[in-house]
Write a protein that holds these residues in place. Structure first.
Motif, mmCIF file in Angstrom:
data_model
loop_
_atom_site.group_PDB
_atom_site.id
_atom_site.type_symbol
_atom_site.label_atom_id
_atom_site.label_comp_id
_atom_site.label_asym_id
_atom_site.label_seq_id
_atom_site.Cartn_x
_atom_site.Cartn_y
_atom_site.Cartn_z
ATOM 1 N N ALA A 97 36.988 39.215 -62.444
ATOM 2 C CA ALA A 97 36.020 38.390 -63.173
ATOM 3 C C ALA A 97 34.758 38.176 -62.341
ATOM 4 N N GLY A 98 34.913 37.955 -61.040
ATOM 5 C CA GLY A 98 33.756 37.777 -60.171
ATOM 6 C C GLY A 98 32.917 39.035 -60.069
ATOM 7 N N VAL A 99 33.570 40.171 -59.912
ATOM 8 C CA VAL A 99 32.850 41.444 -59.829
ATOM 9 C C VAL A 99 32.146 41.741 -61.154
ATOM 10 N N ALA A 100 32.807 41.452 -62.263
ATOM 11 C CA ALA A 100 32.196 41.693 -63.577
ATOM 12 C C ALA A 100 30.973 40.800 -63.784
ATOM 13 N N ALA A 101 31.054 39.545 -63.342
ATOM 14 C CA ALA A 101 29.910 38.637 -63.486
ATOM 15 C C ALA A 101 28.725 39.111 -62.657
ATOM 16 N N VAL A 102 28.981 39.561 -61.437
ATOM 17 C CA VAL A 102 27.896 40.061 -60.586
ATOM 18 C C VAL A 102 27.304 41.338 -61.178
ATOM 19 N N ALA A 103 28.142 42.234 -61.663
ATOM 20 C CA ALA A 103 27.655 43.479 -62.267
ATOM 21 C C ALA A 103 26.816 43.193 -63.511
ATOM 22 N N ALA A 104 27.272 42.259 -64.330
ATOM 23 C CA ALA A 104 26.505 41.896 -65.528
ATOM 24 C C ALA A 104 25.167 41.269 -65.143
#
Length: 135
Positions: A97-104
């Motif tokens: 979830a953290g990686v997805a938020a940063v990527a988004a």
């Protein structure tokens, strides 16, 4: 009035926390998921909308500016309440979830940078006008 700015900030905070709680329940996490961030997005979007319509004056902004001065300590205090160990012990879902938020966030930088830029008018030449001297 300054109190309207403080009330507007409180309303956005309550709405953000409510949405964060509902989002947490929706994904099965017994915690507030991004409530403060959601509140800040609501504050920015709704504040800009009201300011463009002339419904949010400068004195009301002073109420928000007051709380922006103490924003960092408030966020630190709220983050201290979160159960970080529980999130990390929950497995790779928290990391994903953290990686997805940063990527988004990185993906939205170009989109956000285009917001507010003036579009060139159709048919207008970008060359400077030249005039010949009169004799």
């Amino acid at each position: 009035m300054i109190i309207f700015g403080v009330a507007f900030l409180a309303l956005c905070t309550l709405a953000g926390i409510f949405i964060g709680e509902m989002l947490g329940k929706l994904i099965g996490v017994p915690a507030n998921v991004g409530g403060v961030g959601i509140a800040m997005v609501i504050l920015i979007l709704l504040g800009s909308y009201l300011k463009k319509r002339g419904l949010f004056d400068g004195t009301s902004e002073q109420g928000i500016q007051f709380w922006s001065a103490v924003y960092i300590p408030i966020v630190v205090a709220m983050a201290a309440q979160q159960n970080v160990y529980g999130a990390l012990a929950g497995g790779p879902m928290a990391i994903l979830a953290g990686v997805a938020a940063v990527a988004a966030s990185f993906a939205l930088v170009p989109v956000l940078s285009r917001i507010g830029q003036k579009k060139p008018e159709a048919g207008v030449d970008d060359k400077p006008l030249t005039t010949s001297p009169r004799v």
